[in-house]
Structures are given as C-alpha cells and as structure tokens.
Scaffold this active site. Sequence first.
Site, mmCIF file in Angstrom:
data_model
loop_
_atom_site.group_PDB
_atom_site.id
_atom_site.type_symbol
_atom_site.label_atom_id
_atom_site.label_comp_id
_atom_site.label_asym_id
_atom_site.label_seq_id
_atom_site.Cartn_x
_atom_site.Cartn_y
_atom_site.Cartn_z
ATOM 1 N N GLN A 264 -17.050 23.620 100.621
ATOM 2 C CA GLN A 264 -16.663 24.980 100.160
ATOM 3 C C GLN A 264 -15.486 24.984 99.197
ATOM 4 O O GLN A 264 -14.773 25.966 99.082
ATOM 5 C CB GLN A 264 -16.335 25.891 101.354
ATOM 6 C CG GLN A 264 -17.563 26.345 102.075
ATOM 7 C CD GLN A 264 -17.458 26.140 103.563
ATOM 8 O OE1 GLN A 264 -16.710 25.294 104.027
ATOM 9 N NE2 GLN A 264 -18.219 26.891 104.309
ATOM 10 N N THR A 265 -15.248 23.866 98.521
ATOM 11 C CA THR A 265 -14.123 23.783 97.591
ATOM 12 C C THR A 265 -14.598 23.067 96.322
ATOM 13 O O THR A 265 -15.314 22.081 96.410
ATOM 14 C CB THR A 265 -12.972 22.968 98.240
ATOM 15 O OG1 THR A 265 -12.581 23.630 99.431
ATOM 16 C CG2 THR A 265 -11.780 22.842 97.324
ATOM 17 N N CYS B 287 -31.833 19.255 79.383
ATOM 18 C CA CYS B 287 -31.962 18.585 80.694
ATOM 19 C C CYS B 287 -32.993 17.462 80.638
ATOM 20 O O CYS B 287 -34.091 17.627 80.084
ATOM 21 C CB CYS B 287 -32.367 19.607 81.749
ATOM 22 S SG CYS B 287 -32.628 18.860 83.368
ATOM 23 N N ASP C 57 -26.244 18.721 100.042
ATOM 24 C CA ASP C 57 -25.318 19.854 100.116
ATOM 25 C C ASP C 57 -25.850 20.968 99.210
ATOM 26 O O ASP C 57 -26.957 20.859 98.679
ATOM 27 C CB ASP C 57 -23.884 19.418 99.758
ATOM 28 C CG ASP C 57 -23.699 19.150 98.270
ATOM 29 O OD1 ASP C 57 -24.717 19.092 97.531
ATOM 30 O OD2 ASP C 57 -22.544 19.012 97.834
ATOM 31 N N GLY D 76 -7.908 27.113 102.586
ATOM 32 C CA GLY D 76 -8.706 28.048 103.389
ATOM 33 C C GLY D 76 -9.553 27.348 104.447
ATOM 34 O O GLY D 76 -9.533 26.117 104.540
ATOM 35 N N TYR D 77 -10.270 28.145 105.222
ATOM 36 C CA TYR D 77 -11.104 27.598 106.310
ATOM 37 C C TYR D 77 -10.319 26.563 107.107
ATOM 38 O O TYR D 77 -10.661 25.388 107.151
ATOM 39 C CB TYR D 77 -12.368 26.927 105.773
ATOM 40 C CG TYR D 77 -13.217 27.779 104.878
ATOM 41 C CD1 TYR D 77 -14.138 28.681 105.409
ATOM 42 C CD2 TYR D 77 -13.123 27.685 103.502
ATOM 43 C CE1 TYR D 77 -14.919 29.467 104.598
ATOM 44 C CE2 TYR D 77 -13.899 28.474 102.679
ATOM 45 C CZ TYR D 77 -14.799 29.367 103.231
ATOM 46 O OH TYR D 77 -15.572 30.125 102.421
ATOM 47 N N CYS E 229 -31.089 24.316 80.159
ATOM 48 C CA CYS E 229 -32.253 23.477 80.457
ATOM 49 C C CYS E 229 -32.803 22.784 79.216
ATOM 50 O O CYS E 229 -33.559 21.816 79.335
ATOM 51 C CB CYS E 229 -33.340 24.317 81.110
ATOM 52 S SG CYS E 229 -32.781 25.100 82.635
ATOM 53 N N GLU F 114 -14.948 14.388 101.611
ATOM 54 C CA GLU F 114 -16.058 15.287 101.927
ATOM 55 C C GLU F 114 -15.586 16.512 102.714
ATOM 56 O O GLU F 114 -16.062 17.616 102.496
ATOM 57 C CB GLU F 114 -17.166 14.551 102.686
ATOM 58 C CG GLU F 114 -17.909 13.506 101.843
ATOM 59 C CD GLU F 114 -18.595 14.091 100.609
ATOM 60 O OE1 GLU F 114 -18.875 15.310 100.575
ATOM 61 O OE2 GLU F 114 -18.831 13.331 99.648
ATOM 62 N N CYS G 89 -39.821 19.869 85.436
ATOM 63 C CA CYS G 89 -39.093 20.755 86.349
ATOM 64 C C CYS G 89 -39.913 22.014 86.622
ATOM 65 O O CYS G 89 -40.286 22.738 85.702
ATOM 66 C CB CYS G 89 -37.736 21.134 85.747
ATOM 67 S SG CYS G 89 -36.826 22.329 86.756
ATOM 68 N N TYR H 92 -25.047 16.665 106.575
ATOM 69 C CA TYR H 92 -24.680 16.312 105.209
ATOM 70 C C TYR H 92 -23.532 15.294 105.189
ATOM 71 O O TYR H 92 -23.627 14.254 104.543
ATOM 72 C CB TYR H 92 -24.289 17.561 104.382
ATOM 73 C CG TYR H 92 -23.547 17.147 103.142
ATOM 74 C CD1 TYR H 92 -24.248 16.621 102.052
ATOM 75 C CD2 TYR H 92 -22.153 17.164 103.088
ATOM 76 C CE1 TYR H 92 -23.577 16.149 100.936
ATOM 77 C CE2 TYR H 92 -21.469 16.693 101.982
ATOM 78 C CZ TYR H 92 -22.195 16.189 100.909
ATOM 79 O OH TYR H 92 -21.515 15.697 99.822
HETATM 80 N N1 ADE Z 1 -18.785 17.680 96.566
HETATM 81 C C1 ADE Z 1 -19.036 17.207 97.794
HETATM 82 N N2 ADE Z 1 -19.064 15.873 97.785
HETATM 83 C C2 ADE Z 1 -18.815 15.492 96.534
HETATM 84 C C3 ADE Z 1 -18.724 14.237 95.890
HETATM 85 N N3 ADE Z 1 -18.860 13.132 96.590
HETATM 86 N N4 ADE Z 1 -18.483 14.239 94.569
HETATM 87 C C4 ADE Z 1 -18.336 15.382 93.895
HETATM 88 N N5 ADE Z 1 -18.416 16.590 94.436
HETATM 89 C C5 ADE Z 1 -18.650 16.636 95.737
#
Ligand code: ADE
Length: 360
Positions: free
Chosen positions: A46-47, A206, A142, A85-86, A203, A41, A212, A124
């Site tokens: 941010q990745t 979906c 998230d 990063g970060y 969509c 996590e 929705c 989160y």
């Molecule tokens: N991004 C953040 N948590 C994740 C997860 N558990 N599975 C896939 N993408 C994620």
Amino acid sequence: MIPDDLEVIDFNRRLKSWYLENHRPLPWRETKDPYKIWLSEVILQQTRVAQGLPYYERFTEQYPTVFDLAAADERDVLRLWQGLGYYSRARNMHFTARQVVADHNGKFPESSEKLLKLKGLGQYTAAAIASFAFDEAVPAIDGNVYRVMARIFGIQSDMLSNEGKKEFWALGRKVISQEDPATYNQAMIEFGALQCVPASPNCTVCIFNDRCFAYAHQMQGQLPVKIKKLTIKHRFLNYFIIKQGDRLAMHERRGRDIWKGLYDFQLIESKSIAATPDQLTNPDPIFQNVLQNGRLTEVPKVYTHILTHQRLQVRFWWLEIPGAERIDLPQGMAFYNHEEVEVLPKPILIDTVLREEGYL
Ligand code: ADE
C-alpha cells in the site's frame, strides 16, 4: 486465454528482456537477504516506491539484521514508521522479527509454505520472499500483477473474490519462469508499475500489444475487475490538547481501534462534529477538573482525515493550564516536554496539527 507452453516461453522471453532494459535499480533487488527483502515488501504494501524507499533505507540502516529489529523498542519502530500509515503493519513486522529470532534462530524459513506461517505474511509476501531470496518458482501476485495478468490474458473474474484469486494464482503458476522465477516476479511487478499502469497506459509502445486481450478489446479501463464491498464509517473526533508550559498531556492508544500504539491527546468522540466543547459529554471528573482549571482556545480548522475504512472529521482545542503546579491528569495520561513529544510516535494528523500550530 490460457496460454500454451510455447506462449509461456515467448511471454517470459519478452518480459525478461523488457525488464533487463527498463527496470529501476532498487536496493532490495540487489540483495538475496530474506530479512531485507521482507522489510522492503512490508514497507511497499500500500505504499509507492518513491515514498517507501527512504523508509527502507532508514530501517535497514537502523536495524541491519532481524536481531536488531527484534531487540528494538516498539515505540522506536513506530516512530521510524511514522508517516507510512497502516501502523498495524509496523507492529506486525516487529512481532514477526521477534518470532523469527525466537522460533527460527533468526533465519527466515526457506519456502513460501513455511513463510506463510509467520505473522502478517500473506500469500503474496511469502511468495515474494521465497522467489527473490531462495529462487522458488512461486508467483508473487500483488495489485500490479493482477492488473497485468487480467489485461494481457483477459481474466474477467473479480480479483477480490476467492474464486477470482484462485484463477489468477493458478494462471500465475503456469506462466512463471521455472528457470528464473525471481526475475519473473520482479519483472511482472515492474511491468505493472511502469508500463501497464492503472490509468491511460501507453499501449502503442507496449511489447505485448500484439497479444494483449485488453488492448485488442479496448478494455484497459475495465480490467482488472475489482468489486469493492467497502463501507466507510464516518467518525467525529474532538481532541483536547492539555498543555502546561511546554508540556503536552498524551497517552498511548490501546485496544482494537485505529492508531494503536501511537500517542494522542484527550479525546471525546461524538455523533456529529461539535462546534463548542459544551456540546460534548465526558463524565470523567478528573478531566472536568482540568477543563475548569484550564483556558480553552479553539483550533479554527476542522480536519478531515481519510483512512481505508474510515472518514474522520477532527477538531482540536488547546486546553492551557496556567502556572507550573502539579495537576491530576485523566487516567493513562502523562505530560511530555517538547523534545519528548517530537520523538513519540504519533498519527500523522496530530504531527501536522502540532506543526501548523507552531508547537513542533
Ligand atoms: N512493490 C512491492 N514489491 C515491490 C518490489 N519488489 N519492487 C518494486 N515495487 C514493489
């Protein structure tokens, strides 16, 4: 558009069957180890998954338990993190590993409420670990999940405001499956990543298109509502790469600024981008001495580097010191040879420049 109990049951049934058929087999989904879930996590904040996956594999291999990570040198952690990063995430992660070892005998607390007290864990992440590792029925919301909820349930409040957040989390607590909260949370994240994507979601295929809000009102482009109050700071950085033989003078960045803990070169920040070094002022007599003794060559390119809140324009000069005689370096700087420079944790921009310049 608050769903009633029957709608919640129906929503969960459809979501779970979609997830069972469509999800990607990702390693952090195959484990109940809170340490590995937490690592994943932190890496995935941010990745994107494709970028984060090799880092997850490297970290779990190099540091298979929280004890290994806690015992590691911060430099090695930052080096392994390089490119993501970060960097404060990596430093916080390292600190938290030490906190878990020192205060909890290496065992992660088993509820979202207690997890929240660890450094760097927000609502989160605490919820993600508590649900994935300990099956606690707390929603993990998230960016992906905000989008899915805003669109399907028609939530039009600003997801970045405190009131908006409260609304999303209250709805999340209502909708989450009590029987299988772990799968619910993974499924919401995955649904946002694969189906309810930010731009041009398909969509027509979906499973929720009959219920929705965004699809019914053709508001996929407007939801979720995100009101950004971001101001971007422009900065101009001028680097002098002091070089003697194959050695470069570098130092660790300290203080409250970008790239803390990473290594860079002699830096002069200016109000605009300097075309020549004499437009820059640096009163440090030791640096002036190095400058006088060295040969300057300009790296012709101005690099633009974008961070979340900053836009950097960066110029580099090589400052080559002839011979092998010992020379005083500005405070905090030391020479590192080629192999050492290779393994020091560096901002990705510096790594790029050294590669483009043929040093690495
Ligand atoms: N991004 C953040 N948590 C994740 C997860 N558990 N599975 C896939 N993408 C994620």
